[in-house]
Scaffold this motif. Structure first.
Motif, PDB file in Angstrom:
ATOM      1  N   VAL A  54     -56.469  -0.764  46.990  1.00 54.92           N
ATOM      2  CA  VAL A  54     -55.934  -0.406  45.676  1.00 54.92           C
ATOM      3  C   VAL A  54     -57.029  -0.621  44.638  1.00 54.92           C
ATOM      4  CG1 VAL A  54     -54.151  -0.851  43.951  1.00 54.92           C
ATOM      5  CG2 VAL A  54     -53.608  -1.057  46.385  1.00 54.92           C
ATOM      6  N   ILE A  55     -57.388   0.431  43.917  1.00 49.86           N
ATOM      7  CA  ILE A  55     -58.435   0.334  42.898  1.00 49.86           C
ATOM      8  C   ILE A  55     -57.886  -0.447  41.704  1.00 49.86           C
ATOM      9  CG2 ILE A  55     -59.865   1.648  41.290  1.00 49.86           C
ATOM     10  CD1 ILE A  55     -60.075   3.828  43.336  1.00 49.86           C
ATOM     11  N   GLN A  56     -58.556  -1.536  41.361  1.00 47.65           N
ATOM     12  CA  GLN A  56     -58.108  -2.388  40.266  1.00 47.65           C
ATOM     13  C   GLN A  56     -58.681  -1.940  38.921  1.00 47.65           C
ATOM     14  OE1 GLN A  56     -55.771  -4.621  40.603  1.00 47.65           O
ATOM     15  NE2 GLN A  56     -55.671  -4.452  42.846  1.00 47.65           N
ATOM     16  N   ARG A  57     -59.931  -1.512  38.905  1.00 43.68           N
ATOM     17  CA  ARG A  57     -60.553  -1.039  37.662  1.00 43.68           C
ATOM     18  C   ARG A  57     -60.326   0.467  37.564  1.00 43.68           C
ATOM     19  NH1 ARG A  57     -66.555  -3.262  37.122  1.00 43.68           N
ATOM     20  NH2 ARG A  57     -66.237  -2.235  35.106  1.00 43.68           N
ATOM     21  N   ALA A  58     -59.167   0.819  37.036  1.00 42.02           N
ATOM     22  CA  ALA A  58     -58.746   2.215  37.041  1.00 42.02           C
ATOM     23  C   ALA A  58     -59.402   2.995  35.911  1.00 42.02           C
ATOM     24  CB  ALA A  58     -57.228   2.299  36.912  1.00 42.02           C
ATOM     25  N   ASN A  59     -59.475   4.293  36.106  1.00 35.94           N
ATOM     26  CA  ASN A  59     -59.985   5.215  35.098  1.00 35.94           C
ATOM     27  C   ASN A  59     -58.843   6.060  34.555  1.00 35.94           C
ATOM     28  OD1 ASN A  59     -62.762   4.472  35.652  1.00 35.94           O
ATOM     29  ND2 ASN A  59     -62.577   5.687  37.528  1.00 35.94           N
ATOM     30  N   ASN A 117     -62.761  11.201  39.484  1.00 40.14           N
ATOM     31  CA  ASN A 117     -61.936  10.272  40.256  1.00 40.14           C
ATOM     32  C   ASN A 117     -61.988  10.603  41.746  1.00 40.14           C
ATOM     33  OD1 ASN A 117     -59.776   8.179  40.479  1.00 40.14           O
ATOM     34  ND2 ASN A 117     -58.560   9.941  41.118  1.00 40.14           N
ATOM     35  N   THR A 118     -61.974  11.894  42.072  1.00 40.35           N
ATOM     36  CA  THR A 118     -62.070  12.307  43.469  1.00 40.35           C
ATOM     37  C   THR A 118     -63.424  11.935  44.063  1.00 40.35           C
ATOM     38  OG1 THR A 118     -60.564  14.150  43.003  1.00 40.35           O
ATOM     39  CG2 THR A 118     -61.839  14.263  45.036  1.00 40.35           C
ATOM     40  N   LEU A 119     -64.491  12.176  43.298  1.00 41.59           N
ATOM     41  CA  LEU A 119     -65.831  11.844  43.790  1.00 41.59           C
ATOM     42  C   LEU A 119     -66.012  10.337  43.929  1.00 41.59           C
ATOM     43  CD1 LEU A 119     -68.011  14.388  41.772  1.00 41.59           C
ATOM     44  CD2 LEU A 119     -67.120  14.592  44.095  1.00 41.59           C
ATOM     45  N   HIS A 120     -65.384   9.584  43.040  1.00 44.47           N
ATOM     46  CA  HIS A 120     -65.461   8.125  43.138  1.00 44.47           C
ATOM     47  C   HIS A 120     -64.845   7.642  44.449  1.00 44.47           C
ATOM     48  CE1 HIS A 120     -64.154   3.947  41.429  1.00 44.47           C
ATOM     49  NE2 HIS A 120     -65.212   3.856  42.206  1.00 44.47           N
ATOM     50  N   ALA A 121     -63.679   8.189  44.791  1.00 44.99           N
ATOM     51  CA  ALA A 121     -63.039   7.804  46.049  1.00 44.99           C
ATOM     52  C   ALA A 121     -63.865   8.262  47.247  1.00 44.99           C
ATOM     53  CB  ALA A 121     -61.632   8.395  46.111  1.00 44.99           C
ATOM     54  N   ALA A 160     -67.073   8.614  47.348  1.00 46.46           N
ATOM     55  CA  ALA A 160     -68.228   7.721  47.450  1.00 46.46           C
ATOM     56  C   ALA A 160     -67.838   6.393  48.091  1.00 46.46           C
ATOM     57  CB  ALA A 160     -68.830   7.498  46.066  1.00 46.46           C
ATOM     58  N   ALA A 161     -66.645   5.890  47.747  1.00 45.49           N
ATOM     59  CA  ALA A 161     -66.190   4.641  48.360  1.00 45.49           C
ATOM     60  C   ALA A 161     -65.960   4.811  49.855  1.00 45.49           C
ATOM     61  CB  ALA A 161     -64.909   4.170  47.672  1.00 45.49           C
ATOM     62  N   PHE A 162     -65.398   5.954  50.240  1.00 45.82           N
ATOM     63  CA  PHE A 162     -65.202   6.212  51.662  1.00 45.82           C
ATOM     64  C   PHE A 162     -66.537   6.381  52.380  1.00 45.82           C
ATOM     65  CE2 PHE A 162     -60.781   7.871  50.665  1.00 45.82           C
ATOM     66  CZ  PHE A 162     -60.150   6.802  51.271  1.00 45.82           C
ATOM     67  N   LEU A 163     -67.503   7.001  51.714  1.00 46.06           N
ATOM     68  CA  LEU A 163     -68.816   7.165  52.331  1.00 46.06           C
ATOM     69  C   LEU A 163     -69.490   5.819  52.557  1.00 46.06           C
ATOM     70  CD1 LEU A 163     -70.207  10.297  50.469  1.00 46.06           C
ATOM     71  CD2 LEU A 163     -69.490  10.133  52.842  1.00 46.06           C
ATOM     72  N   TYR A 164     -69.206   4.881  51.681  1.00 49.15           N
ATOM     73  CA  TYR A 164     -69.768   3.545  51.870  1.00 49.15           C
ATOM     74  C   TYR A 164     -69.219   2.907  53.149  1.00 49.15           C
ATOM     75  CZ  TYR A 164     -70.960  -1.332  50.988  1.00 49.15           C
ATOM     76  OH  TYR A 164     -71.439  -2.614  51.104  1.00 49.15           O
ATOM     77  N   THR A 165     -67.933   3.154  53.427  1.00 49.11           N
ATOM     78  CA  THR A 165     -67.355   2.609  54.659  1.00 49.11           C
ATOM     79  C   THR A 165     -67.899   3.309  55.891  1.00 49.11           C
ATOM     80  OG1 THR A 165     -65.474   4.145  54.612  1.00 49.11           O
ATOM     81  CG2 THR A 165     -65.230   2.068  53.423  1.00 49.11           C
ATOM     82  N   ASN A 166     -68.451   4.514  55.729  1.00 48.70           N
ATOM     83  CA  ASN A 166     -69.005   5.233  56.872  1.00 48.70           C
ATOM     84  C   ASN A 166     -70.241   4.552  57.447  1.00 48.70           C
ATOM     85  OD1 ASN A 166     -67.215   7.274  57.326  1.00 48.70           O
ATOM     86  ND2 ASN A 166     -68.658   8.931  56.967  1.00 48.70           N
TER      87      ASN A 166
END
Length: 286
Positions: free
Chosen positions: A139-144, A156-160, A162-168
Protein backbone atom coordinates in the motif's frame (compact mmCIF):
# COMPACT_ATOMS: atom_id res chain seq x y z
CA UNK A 1 -91.30 -52.35 -45.81
CA UNK A 2 -89.98 -52.79 -49.34
CA UNK A 3 -87.67 -49.76 -49.21
CA UNK A 4 -86.22 -51.07 -45.98
CA UNK A 5 -85.57 -54.53 -47.43
CA UNK A 6 -83.94 -53.06 -50.54
CA UNK A 7 -81.60 -50.91 -48.47
CA UNK A 8 -80.44 -53.86 -46.37
CA UNK A 9 -79.78 -55.95 -49.47
CA UNK A 10 -77.72 -53.16 -51.04
CA UNK A 11 -75.64 -52.77 -47.87
CA UNK A 12 -74.98 -56.53 -47.74
CA UNK A 13 -73.87 -56.53 -51.39
CA UNK A 14 -71.58 -53.56 -50.71
CA UNK A 15 -69.95 -55.37 -47.77
CA UNK A 16 -69.35 -58.51 -49.86
CA UNK A 17 -67.29 -56.54 -52.38
CA UNK A 18 -64.59 -55.95 -49.74
CA UNK A 19 -64.33 -59.56 -48.66
CA UNK A 20 -62.23 -60.70 -51.63
CA UNK A 21 -59.56 -57.91 -51.44
CA UNK A 22 -59.38 -58.33 -47.67
CA UNK A 23 -58.86 -62.08 -47.97
CA UNK A 24 -56.18 -61.68 -50.66
CA UNK A 25 -54.31 -59.01 -48.61
CA UNK A 26 -54.39 -61.15 -45.48
CA UNK A 27 -53.07 -64.17 -47.37
CA UNK A 28 -50.19 -62.18 -48.89
CA UNK A 29 -49.26 -60.69 -45.52
CA UNK A 30 -49.21 -64.13 -43.91
CA UNK A 31 -47.09 -65.51 -46.75
CA UNK A 32 -44.59 -62.63 -46.46
CA UNK A 33 -44.33 -63.14 -42.71
CA UNK A 34 -43.60 -66.85 -43.19
CA UNK A 35 -40.92 -66.10 -45.78
CA UNK A 36 -39.20 -63.51 -43.57
CA UNK A 37 -39.04 -65.84 -40.59
CA UNK A 38 -37.99 -68.92 -42.57
CA UNK A 39 -35.45 -67.80 -45.21
CA UNK A 40 -32.59 -65.24 -44.65
CA UNK A 41 -32.64 -62.10 -46.74
CA UNK A 42 -29.85 -61.50 -49.32
CA UNK A 43 -29.34 -57.91 -48.00
CA UNK A 44 -28.58 -56.76 -44.42
CA UNK A 45 -31.07 -55.13 -42.15
CA UNK A 46 -30.77 -51.39 -41.61
CA UNK A 47 -29.98 -52.07 -37.96
CA UNK A 48 -26.84 -53.98 -38.90
CA UNK A 49 -25.62 -50.98 -40.91
CA UNK A 50 -26.20 -48.74 -37.94
CA UNK A 51 -24.18 -51.06 -35.71
CA UNK A 52 -21.10 -50.75 -37.90
CA UNK A 53 -18.36 -48.40 -36.59
CA UNK A 54 -18.55 -44.86 -38.06
CA UNK A 55 -16.25 -43.85 -40.83
CA UNK A 56 -13.29 -42.10 -39.13
CA UNK A 57 -12.80 -39.79 -42.10
CA UNK A 58 -16.10 -38.09 -41.31
CA UNK A 59 -14.89 -36.83 -37.91
CA UNK A 60 -11.91 -34.78 -36.74
CA UNK A 61 -11.60 -36.09 -33.19
CA UNK A 62 -9.04 -38.74 -34.20
CA UNK A 63 -6.83 -35.99 -35.65
CA UNK A 64 -6.76 -33.99 -32.42
CA UNK A 65 -3.91 -34.62 -30.03
CA UNK A 66 -3.63 -33.24 -26.49
CA UNK A 67 -1.14 -30.42 -26.17
CA UNK A 68 2.04 -31.40 -24.34
CA UNK A 69 2.37 -30.06 -20.80
CA UNK A 70 4.26 -26.80 -20.55
CA UNK A 71 7.62 -26.93 -18.82
CA UNK A 72 7.75 -23.16 -18.21
CA UNK A 73 6.72 -21.72 -14.88
CA UNK A 74 3.25 -20.14 -14.68
CA UNK A 75 3.12 -16.42 -15.47
CA UNK A 76 3.06 -13.78 -12.78
CA UNK A 77 0.94 -10.61 -12.98
CA UNK A 78 1.76 -7.26 -11.41
CA UNK A 79 -1.37 -5.32 -10.48
CA UNK A 80 -1.78 -1.62 -9.83
CA UNK A 81 -5.18 -0.90 -8.26
CA UNK A 82 -5.94 2.81 -7.83
CA UNK A 83 -8.67 4.68 -6.01
CA UNK A 84 -9.58 7.99 -4.46
CA UNK A 85 -11.53 9.27 -1.48
CA UNK A 86 -14.17 6.80 -0.35
CA UNK A 87 -12.72 3.92 -2.40
CA UNK A 88 -10.91 2.05 0.38
CA UNK A 89 -13.61 -0.61 0.76
CA UNK A 90 -13.97 -1.05 -3.02
CA UNK A 91 -10.18 -1.25 -3.35
CA UNK A 92 -10.07 -4.06 -0.81
CA UNK A 93 -12.94 -5.85 -2.56
CA UNK A 94 -11.13 -5.78 -5.92
CA UNK A 95 -7.89 -6.94 -4.32
CA UNK A 96 -9.51 -9.97 -2.68
CA UNK A 97 -11.25 -10.87 -5.94
CA UNK A 98 -7.95 -10.62 -7.84
CA UNK A 99 -5.68 -12.05 -5.20
CA UNK A 100 -3.30 -14.90 -5.91
CA UNK A 101 -0.19 -15.63 -3.83
CA UNK A 102 1.92 -15.76 -6.99
CA UNK A 103 1.04 -12.24 -8.19
CA UNK A 104 2.25 -8.82 -7.05
CA UNK A 105 -0.03 -5.95 -6.03
CA UNK A 106 0.35 -2.22 -5.42
CA UNK A 107 -2.60 -0.30 -3.96
CA UNK A 108 -2.77 3.47 -4.39
CA UNK A 109 -5.33 5.76 -2.76
CA UNK A 110 -4.58 9.21 -4.12
CA UNK A 111 -3.98 12.31 -2.01
CA UNK A 112 -7.67 13.18 -1.95
CA UNK A 113 -8.27 10.21 0.37
CA UNK A 114 -7.41 10.80 4.05
CA UNK A 115 -4.30 9.21 5.50
CA UNK A 116 -6.48 7.18 7.85
CA UNK A 117 -7.92 5.26 4.88
CA UNK A 118 -4.45 4.18 3.77
CA UNK A 119 -3.42 3.28 7.31
CA UNK A 120 -6.58 1.26 7.95
CA UNK A 121 -6.25 -0.51 4.60
CA UNK A 122 -2.63 -1.45 5.29
CA UNK A 123 -3.48 -2.67 8.80
CA UNK A 124 -6.42 -4.71 7.51
CA UNK A 125 -4.26 -6.43 4.91
CA UNK A 126 -1.51 -7.06 7.46
CA UNK A 127 -4.04 -9.01 9.55
CA UNK A 128 -5.05 -11.17 6.59
CA UNK A 129 -3.24 -14.51 7.11
CA UNK A 130 -2.72 -15.40 3.43
CA UNK A 131 -1.70 -11.91 2.30
CA UNK A 132 0.59 -11.46 5.28
CA UNK A 133 2.29 -14.81 4.60
CA UNK A 134 2.83 -14.09 0.90
CA UNK A 135 3.93 -10.47 1.50
CA UNK A 136 3.03 -9.53 -2.07
CA UNK A 137 0.74 -6.53 -1.45
CA UNK A 138 2.11 -3.02 -0.95
CA UNK A 139 0.00 0.00 0.00
CA UNK A 140 1.56 3.30 -1.11
CA UNK A 141 1.66 5.62 1.90
CA UNK A 142 3.00 8.77 0.22
CA UNK A 143 0.14 9.19 -2.21
CA UNK A 144 -0.06 11.54 -5.17
CA UNK A 145 -2.99 13.53 -6.47
CA UNK A 146 -4.25 11.80 -9.62
CA UNK A 147 -6.37 13.55 -12.24
CA UNK A 148 -8.36 11.40 -14.63
CA UNK A 149 -7.02 11.70 -18.23
CA UNK A 150 -4.19 13.91 -17.01
CA UNK A 151 -0.41 13.53 -16.87
CA UNK A 152 -0.65 12.71 -13.16
CA UNK A 153 -2.56 9.56 -14.08
CA UNK A 154 0.24 8.50 -16.42
CA UNK A 155 2.84 9.40 -13.78
CA UNK A 156 1.04 7.27 -11.21
CA UNK A 157 1.09 4.29 -13.58
CA UNK A 158 4.78 4.77 -14.35
CA UNK A 159 5.55 5.09 -10.65
CA UNK A 160 3.95 1.70 -9.98
CA UNK A 161 5.71 0.16 -12.99
CA UNK A 162 9.04 1.46 -11.68
CA UNK A 163 8.33 -0.06 -8.27
CA UNK A 164 7.51 -3.39 -9.88
CA UNK A 165 10.67 -3.20 -11.98
CA UNK A 166 12.66 -2.77 -8.80
CA UNK A 167 11.25 -6.08 -7.54
CA UNK A 168 12.32 -7.70 -10.81
CA UNK A 169 15.87 -7.61 -9.50
CA UNK A 170 14.87 -10.60 -7.39
CA UNK A 171 14.41 -13.74 -9.53
CA UNK A 172 11.54 -15.07 -7.41
CA UNK A 173 9.59 -11.83 -7.96
CA UNK A 174 9.91 -11.46 -11.73
CA UNK A 175 6.58 -10.62 -13.33
CA UNK A 176 5.37 -11.00 -16.91
CA UNK A 177 2.36 -8.71 -17.40
CA UNK A 178 1.45 -5.41 -15.75
CA UNK A 179 -2.27 -4.76 -15.18
CA UNK A 180 -3.63 -1.32 -14.33
CA UNK A 181 -7.06 -1.27 -12.64
CA UNK A 182 -9.22 1.07 -10.62
CA UNK A 183 -11.38 0.44 -7.58
CA UNK A 184 -14.48 0.40 -9.81
CA UNK A 185 -13.23 -2.57 -11.85
CA UNK A 186 -13.99 -6.20 -11.12
CA UNK A 187 -12.47 -9.34 -12.67
CA UNK A 188 -14.41 -11.47 -15.11
CA UNK A 189 -12.11 -14.48 -14.63
CA UNK A 190 -10.52 -16.09 -11.64
CA UNK A 191 -6.78 -15.74 -11.31
CA UNK A 192 -6.32 -19.48 -11.78
CA UNK A 193 -8.13 -19.29 -15.12
CA UNK A 194 -6.17 -16.21 -16.16
CA UNK A 195 -2.85 -17.81 -15.27
CA UNK A 196 -3.85 -20.99 -17.10
CA UNK A 197 -4.74 -19.08 -20.28
CA UNK A 198 -1.64 -16.90 -20.27
CA UNK A 199 0.64 -19.84 -19.51
CA UNK A 200 0.00 -21.02 -23.08
CA UNK A 201 1.07 -17.68 -24.59
CA UNK A 202 4.59 -16.47 -25.34
CA UNK A 203 5.78 -14.08 -22.66
CA UNK A 204 6.73 -11.50 -25.31
CA UNK A 205 3.34 -11.52 -27.03
CA UNK A 206 1.98 -8.07 -27.90
CA UNK A 207 -1.76 -7.47 -28.35
CA UNK A 208 -1.71 -3.71 -28.90
CA UNK A 209 -1.94 -2.12 -32.32
CA UNK A 210 1.47 -0.47 -32.21
CA UNK A 211 1.79 2.02 -35.07
CA UNK A 212 3.26 5.43 -35.88
CA UNK A 213 0.44 6.17 -38.33
CA UNK A 214 -1.53 8.22 -35.82
CA UNK A 215 -3.82 9.87 -38.40
CA UNK A 216 -6.51 12.02 -36.77
CA UNK A 217 -4.83 11.67 -33.38
CA UNK A 218 -2.12 14.08 -34.54
CA UNK A 219 -4.57 16.99 -34.38
CA UNK A 220 -6.78 15.69 -31.56
CA UNK A 221 -4.12 14.24 -29.24
CA UNK A 222 -0.64 15.46 -30.15
CA UNK A 223 -1.18 19.17 -30.77
CA UNK A 224 -3.50 20.21 -27.90
CA UNK A 225 -1.88 21.50 -24.70
CA UNK A 226 -3.44 20.08 -21.52
CA UNK A 227 -3.15 21.60 -18.05
CA UNK A 228 -3.38 19.13 -15.16
CA UNK A 229 -4.27 20.88 -11.86
CA UNK A 230 -3.03 17.84 -9.96
CA UNK A 231 0.54 18.91 -10.70
CA UNK A 232 0.37 22.11 -8.66
CA UNK A 233 -2.85 22.07 -6.58
CA UNK A 234 -3.90 20.18 -3.47
CA UNK A 235 -7.53 19.93 -4.54
CA UNK A 236 -8.60 17.67 -7.37
CA UNK A 237 -9.96 19.35 -10.49
CA UNK A 238 -10.52 18.24 -14.06
CA UNK A 239 -7.93 18.86 -16.77
CA UNK A 240 -8.50 21.75 -19.15
CA UNK A 241 -7.19 22.71 -22.58
CA UNK A 242 -5.73 26.03 -23.63
CA UNK A 243 -6.52 27.57 -27.05
CA UNK A 244 -2.92 27.46 -28.28
CA UNK A 245 -1.65 24.33 -29.98
CA UNK A 246 1.87 23.00 -30.27
CA UNK A 247 3.59 21.59 -33.32
CA UNK A 248 4.23 17.89 -33.75
CA UNK A 249 7.70 16.89 -32.46
CA UNK A 250 10.36 16.30 -35.10
CA UNK A 251 13.09 14.79 -32.92
CA UNK A 252 11.10 11.57 -32.46
CA UNK A 253 7.97 9.86 -33.76
CA UNK A 254 4.73 9.49 -31.86
CA UNK A 255 3.26 6.02 -31.53
CA UNK A 256 -0.16 4.90 -30.39
CA UNK A 257 -1.00 1.84 -28.38
CA UNK A 258 1.36 2.02 -25.42
CA UNK A 259 2.96 4.31 -22.86
CA UNK A 260 6.66 5.05 -23.01
CA UNK A 261 8.63 3.73 -20.07
CA UNK A 262 12.08 2.10 -19.83
CA UNK A 263 11.14 -1.58 -19.70
CA UNK A 264 10.76 -4.55 -21.97
CA UNK A 265 7.84 -5.92 -20.00
CA UNK A 266 4.28 -6.09 -21.29
CA UNK A 267 1.43 -3.87 -20.14
CA UNK A 268 -2.03 -5.34 -19.80
CA UNK A 269 -5.14 -3.27 -19.18
CA UNK A 270 -8.67 -4.67 -18.86
CA UNK A 271 -11.96 -3.39 -17.49
CA UNK A 272 -15.40 -4.76 -16.69
CA UNK A 273 -17.22 -2.46 -19.07
CA UNK A 274 -15.28 -3.19 -22.24
CA UNK A 275 -14.79 -6.92 -21.58
CA UNK A 276 -11.50 -6.61 -23.40
CA UNK A 277 -7.92 -7.34 -22.50
CA UNK A 278 -5.45 -5.04 -24.19
CA UNK A 279 -1.82 -5.97 -24.06
CA UNK A 280 1.11 -3.97 -25.31
CA UNK A 281 4.85 -4.15 -25.15
CA UNK A 282 6.44 -1.14 -23.51
CA UNK A 283 9.83 -0.55 -25.06
CA UNK A 284 12.70 1.71 -24.24
CA UNK A 285 12.50 4.84 -26.37
CA UNK A 286 15.68 5.68 -28.23
Amino acid sequence: MKPTTGTAAAAAAFDRRWLLPLAIGSALSLLLLVLLTTFPLPFPFPSSAASRPPNPTLFVEHKLAPSPPSTASPPRFAYLISGSAGDAAALRRVLLALYHPRNLYILHLDAEAPDSDRANLAADLADHPVIAAAANVHVIQRANLVTYRGPTMVANTLHAAAAFLYTNQHPHLEWDWFINLSASDYPLLTQDDLIHVFSKLPRGLNFIDHTSNIGWKEYQRAKPVIIDPGLYMKKKADVFWIPQRRSVPTAFKLFTGHNRCPTAQICCFFSLTSLLITLGTVKTSS
